[in-house]
Design a protein around this motif. Structure first.
Motif, PDB file in Angstrom:
ATOM      1  N   PRO A  15      22.199  34.110  52.511  1.00  0.00           N
ATOM      2  CA  PRO A  15      23.052  33.787  51.360  1.00  0.00           C
ATOM      3  C   PRO A  15      23.534  35.024  50.608  1.00  0.00           C
ATOM      4  CG  PRO A  15      20.765  33.275  50.892  1.00  0.00           C
ATOM      5  CD  PRO A  15      20.824  33.613  52.341  1.00  0.00           C
ATOM      6  N   ILE A  16      22.874  36.140  50.813  1.00  0.00           N
ATOM      7  CA  ILE A  16      23.356  37.423  50.318  1.00  0.00           C
ATOM      8  C   ILE A  16      23.762  38.253  51.528  1.00  0.00           C
ATOM      9  CG2 ILE A  16      22.777  39.575  49.130  1.00  0.00           C
ATOM     10  CD1 ILE A  16      22.989  37.239  47.217  1.00  0.00           C
ATOM     11  N   GLY A  17      25.012  38.671  51.538  1.00  0.00           N
ATOM     12  CA  GLY A  17      25.500  39.537  52.600  1.00  0.00           C
ATOM     13  C   GLY A  17      25.663  40.955  52.089  1.00  0.00           C
ATOM     14  N   PHE A  18      26.391  41.746  52.838  1.00  0.00           N
ATOM     15  CA  PHE A  18      26.634  43.148  52.468  1.00  0.00           C
ATOM     16  C   PHE A  18      28.143  43.376  52.468  1.00  0.00           C
ATOM     17  CE2 PHE A  18      27.113  47.645  52.728  1.00  0.00           C
ATOM     18  CZ  PHE A  18      25.938  48.237  52.305  1.00  0.00           C
ATOM     19  N   GLY A  19      28.696  43.610  51.297  1.00  0.00           N
ATOM     20  CA  GLY A  19      30.108  43.930  51.176  1.00  0.00           C
ATOM     21  C   GLY A  19      30.319  45.426  51.375  1.00  0.00           C
ATOM     22  N   ALA A  20      31.106  45.789  52.381  1.00  0.00           N
ATOM     23  CA  ALA A  20      31.200  47.191  52.794  1.00  0.00           C
ATOM     24  C   ALA A  20      32.475  47.891  52.329  1.00  0.00           C
ATOM     25  CB  ALA A  20      31.070  47.287  54.313  1.00  0.00           C
ATOM     26  N   TRP A  21      33.098  47.377  51.264  1.00  0.00           N
ATOM     27  CA  TRP A  21      34.268  48.064  50.714  1.00  0.00           C
ATOM     28  C   TRP A  21      33.861  49.414  50.121  1.00  0.00           C
ATOM     29  CZ3 TRP A  21      37.481  45.921  45.943  1.00  0.00           C
ATOM     30  CH2 TRP A  21      38.587  46.756  45.715  1.00  0.00           C
ATOM     31  N   ALA A  22      32.838  49.404  49.298  1.00  0.00           N
ATOM     32  CA  ALA A  22      32.474  50.615  48.555  1.00  0.00           C
ATOM     33  C   ALA A  22      32.041  51.772  49.452  1.00  0.00           C
ATOM     34  CB  ALA A  22      31.369  50.300  47.545  1.00  0.00           C
ATOM     35  N   SER A  29      33.220  58.872  44.964  1.00  0.00           N
ATOM     36  CA  SER A  29      32.554  59.616  46.037  1.00  0.00           C
ATOM     37  C   SER A  29      31.587  58.724  46.811  1.00  0.00           C
ATOM     38  CB  SER A  29      31.774  60.797  45.450  1.00  0.00           C
ATOM     39  OG  SER A  29      32.652  61.671  44.762  1.00  0.00           O
ATOM     40  N   VAL A  30      31.562  58.907  48.126  1.00  0.00           N
ATOM     41  CA  VAL A  30      30.692  58.126  48.997  1.00  0.00           C
ATOM     42  C   VAL A  30      29.883  59.074  49.869  1.00  0.00           C
ATOM     43  CG1 VAL A  30      30.577  56.336  50.758  1.00  0.00           C
ATOM     44  CG2 VAL A  30      32.411  56.279  49.066  1.00  0.00           C
ATOM     45  N   ASP A  31      28.589  58.797  49.994  1.00  0.00           N
ATOM     46  CA  ASP A  31      27.687  59.592  50.818  1.00  0.00           C
ATOM     47  C   ASP A  31      27.336  58.765  52.053  1.00  0.00           C
ATOM     48  OD1 ASP A  31      25.266  60.578  51.986  1.00  0.00           O
ATOM     49  OD2 ASP A  31      24.830  61.691  50.152  1.00  0.00           O
ATOM     50  N   ASP A  32      27.789  59.209  53.228  1.00  0.00           N
ATOM     51  CA  ASP A  32      27.565  58.413  54.439  1.00  0.00           C
ATOM     52  C   ASP A  32      26.086  58.208  54.740  1.00  0.00           C
ATOM     53  OD1 ASP A  32      30.267  58.121  54.780  1.00  0.00           O
ATOM     54  OD2 ASP A  32      30.434  59.493  56.484  1.00  0.00           O
ATOM     55  N   SER A 205      33.315  44.029  39.993  1.00  0.00           N
ATOM     56  CA  SER A 205      33.542  45.486  40.097  1.00  0.00           C
ATOM     57  C   SER A 205      32.505  46.299  39.327  1.00  0.00           C
ATOM     58  CB  SER A 205      34.950  45.853  39.614  1.00  0.00           C
ATOM     59  OG  SER A 205      35.946  45.095  40.257  1.00  0.00           O
ATOM     60  N   GLY A 206      31.312  45.766  39.256  1.00  0.00           N
ATOM     61  CA  GLY A 206      30.238  46.475  38.564  1.00  0.00           C
ATOM     62  C   GLY A 206      30.058  46.073  37.113  1.00  0.00           C
ATOM     63  N   SER A 216      31.865  54.820  29.844  1.00  0.00           N
ATOM     64  CA  SER A 216      31.862  54.988  31.300  1.00  0.00           C
ATOM     65  C   SER A 216      33.197  55.544  31.781  1.00  0.00           C
ATOM     66  CB  SER A 216      31.590  53.652  31.998  1.00  0.00           C
ATOM     67  OG  SER A 216      30.302  53.173  31.694  1.00  0.00           O
ATOM     68  N   THR A 217      33.126  56.446  32.740  1.00  0.00           N
ATOM     69  CA  THR A 217      34.337  57.008  33.336  1.00  0.00           C
ATOM     70  C   THR A 217      34.288  56.783  34.846  1.00  0.00           C
ATOM     71  OG1 THR A 217      33.310  59.197  33.566  1.00  0.00           O
ATOM     72  CG2 THR A 217      34.577  58.762  31.548  1.00  0.00           C
ATOM     73  N   PHE A 218      35.448  56.817  35.464  1.00  0.00           N
ATOM     74  CA  PHE A 218      35.554  56.560  36.900  1.00  0.00           C
ATOM     75  C   PHE A 218      36.403  57.641  37.546  1.00  0.00           C
ATOM     76  CE2 PHE A 218      35.259  52.573  34.560  1.00  0.00           C
ATOM     77  CZ  PHE A 218      34.105  52.018  35.105  1.00  0.00           C
ATOM     78  N   GLU A 219      36.031  58.009  38.769  1.00  0.00           N
ATOM     79  CA  GLU A 219      36.766  59.046  39.471  1.00  0.00           C
ATOM     80  C   GLU A 219      38.195  58.594  39.770  1.00  0.00           C
ATOM     81  OE1 GLU A 219      34.502  60.994  42.691  1.00  0.00           O
ATOM     82  OE2 GLU A 219      32.800  59.796  42.000  1.00  0.00           O
ATOM     83  N   ALA A 220      39.067  59.550  40.018  1.00  0.00           N
ATOM     84  CA  ALA A 220      40.481  59.245  40.210  1.00  0.00           C
ATOM     85  C   ALA A 220      40.721  58.334  41.412  1.00  0.00           C
ATOM     86  CB  ALA A 220      41.274  60.544  40.371  1.00  0.00           C
ATOM     87  N   ASP A 221      39.850  58.429  42.440  1.00  0.00           N
ATOM     88  CA  ASP A 221      40.038  57.607  43.637  1.00  0.00           C
ATOM     89  C   ASP A 221      39.243  56.307  43.585  1.00  0.00           C
ATOM     90  OD1 ASP A 221      37.562  58.779  43.849  1.00  0.00           O
ATOM     91  OD2 ASP A 221      37.741  59.296  45.970  1.00  0.00           O
ATOM     92  N   ASP A 222      38.771  55.936  42.409  1.00  0.00           N
ATOM     93  CA  ASP A 222      38.052  54.683  42.179  1.00  0.00           C
ATOM     94  C   ASP A 222      39.060  53.659  41.655  1.00  0.00           C
ATOM     95  OD1 ASP A 222      36.461  52.594  41.038  1.00  0.00           O
ATOM     96  OD2 ASP A 222      34.787  53.990  40.771  1.00  0.00           O
ATOM     97  N   HIS A 223      39.136  52.488  42.288  1.00  0.00           N
ATOM     98  CA  HIS A 223      40.124  51.493  41.867  1.00  0.00           C
ATOM     99  C   HIS A 223      39.929  51.059  40.418  1.00  0.00           C
ATOM    100  CE1 HIS A 223      37.805  47.600  41.940  1.00  0.00           C
ATOM    101  NE2 HIS A 223      36.973  48.349  42.645  1.00  0.00           N
ATOM    102  N   ARG A 224      38.734  51.257  39.886  1.00  0.00           N
ATOM    103  CA  ARG A 224      38.491  50.918  38.480  1.00  0.00           C
ATOM    104  C   ARG A 224      39.171  51.904  37.550  1.00  0.00           C
ATOM    105  NH1 ARG A 224      32.074  50.337  39.072  1.00  0.00           N
ATOM    106  NH2 ARG A 224      32.498  52.253  40.277  1.00  0.00           N
ATOM    107  N   SER A 225      39.689  52.971  38.123  1.00  0.00           N
ATOM    108  CA  SER A 225      40.500  53.924  37.377  1.00  0.00           C
ATOM    109  C   SER A 225      41.978  53.688  37.629  1.00  0.00           C
ATOM    110  CB  SER A 225      40.128  55.363  37.771  1.00  0.00           C
ATOM    111  OG  SER A 225      40.976  56.307  37.159  1.00  0.00           O
ATOM    112  N   PHE A 226      42.361  53.486  38.906  1.00  0.00           N
ATOM    113  CA  PHE A 226      43.789  53.468  39.235  1.00  0.00           C
ATOM    114  C   PHE A 226      44.410  52.085  39.379  1.00  0.00           C
ATOM    115  CE2 PHE A 226      41.878  53.875  43.585  1.00  0.00           C
ATOM    116  CZ  PHE A 226      42.463  52.778  44.204  1.00  0.00           C
TER     117      PHE A 226
END
Length: 327
Positions: A15-22, A29-32, A205-206, A216-226
């Protein structure tokens, strides 16, 4: 972890999956390495459905997911999406040549011979009135390129049209404490049609983590900013279409309702799972701790009627006038 049947696929999914957009992009920033660890932790805890898309990091998310699944012996269902690579993103672009090319690219990214399920990725409304598009998807199943297909939608009306097509196995839609409308008709009708429902953007979205503040601030490439006002894609994808200040105020009210022993995001996820028509909620996670917190919501005690009513009251007072008629 208990399982639910994912519509016409017949699959028993967590019933809980994993959303892999982020883990692909558009969230800063994303850390592989952390993304790999988060995916592995989720699978360790019984999560067996991962939702990705070809445009998440231009294939980055699909490649990460494909690599992790190859390393596991468990049955993990991988869902991807097709259509948003179109530029311009028009109904005319949802044709045989383009959809086939998108699916074949995703096959390569995921490293598989057949994709478990592919969803049309929030296409323009006109697409839902074009049976030939769904005929293409039927053909891709017949060709063995995918096992099932579904749709990811912006609006309830689009979902209601989509479930009329017999090949549609799943509908993915925004459904959370800030977006109640799918519960009015869609969930029951999807159940009647044997269509699985995936609740996306379950934490707004958090916003429903309770960790965001006025500072709170968001990076330029974060959709919560743009994308606060729909500059890049549908406004409803960011904070579920609720303006930031209103969202923060509503969260403060919801915090007062959170049962003991649950974090606010677990409360938000458990609220979604209280609706029988929902098969799976797909929160994102960018590290193992987030994946663990999300998975734990599946085993939380059911919410009582008073709590459900109180959540509805917060929605009715603060959120409904802003979003209910829009999506």
């Amino acid at each position: 972890m208990q399982h639910r049947t994912l519509g016409k696929t017949g699959w028993q999914v967590s019933p809980i999956g994993f959303g892999a957009w982020a883990i692909g992009g558009s969230w800063g920033s994303v850390d592989d390495d952390q993304s790999f660890a988060a995916l592995h932790k989720a699978i360790d805890l019984g999560v067996n459905l991962i939702d990705t898309a070809d445009v998440y990091g231009d294939g980055r998310s699909e490649r990460l997911v494909g690599q992790v699944v190859k390393e596991r012996s468990e049955q993990v269902y991988v869902l991807s999406k097709a259509g948003r690579r179109l530029d311009p993103h028009t109904a005319e672009g949802y044709n045989r040549a383009n959809l086939t090319a998108f699916v074949e690219r995703s096959l390569t990214n995921l490293g598989v011979e057949a994709i478990d399920l592919v969803q049309l990725h929030c296409p323009p409304t006109d697409v839902y009135y074009q049976p030939e598009v769904f005929g293409v998807m039927d053909d891709l199943v017949a060709q063995g390129k995918l096992r099932h297909y579904g749709v990811s939608v912006e609006r309830v009306e689009e979902a209601l049209k989509a479930i009329e097509y017999p090949g549609v196995a799943t509908v993915q839609i925004i459904f959370n404490m800030f977006r109640h409308r799918p519960a009015e008709r869609l969930l029951a009708l999807a159940q009647e049609a044997n269509v699985g429902v995936l609740a996306r953007v379950p934490l707004a979205s958090g916003m429903l983590t309770g960790k965001l503040t006025k500072q709170s601030t968001f990076e330029a490439d974060d959709h919560r900013s743009f994308n606060r006002h729909g500059e890049a894609f549908d406004r409803g994808e960011t904070f579920s279409g609720v303006d930031y200040e209103t969202g923060l105020e509503a969260v403060e009210e919801l915090k007062k309702l959170c049962p003991a022993g649950l974090s606010l995001p677990q409360f938000a996820l458990r609220w979604i799972l209280m609706h029988d028509g929902v098969t799976c909620a797909i929160p994102g996670a960018r590290n193992p701790s987030q994946a663990e917190q999300n998975a734990a919501a599946a085993g939380a005690e059911p919410l009582d009627a008073a709590t459900m009513s109180a959540v509805r009251a917060v929605y009715d007072e603060r959120i409904r006038p802003l979003v209910h008629a829009c999506w």
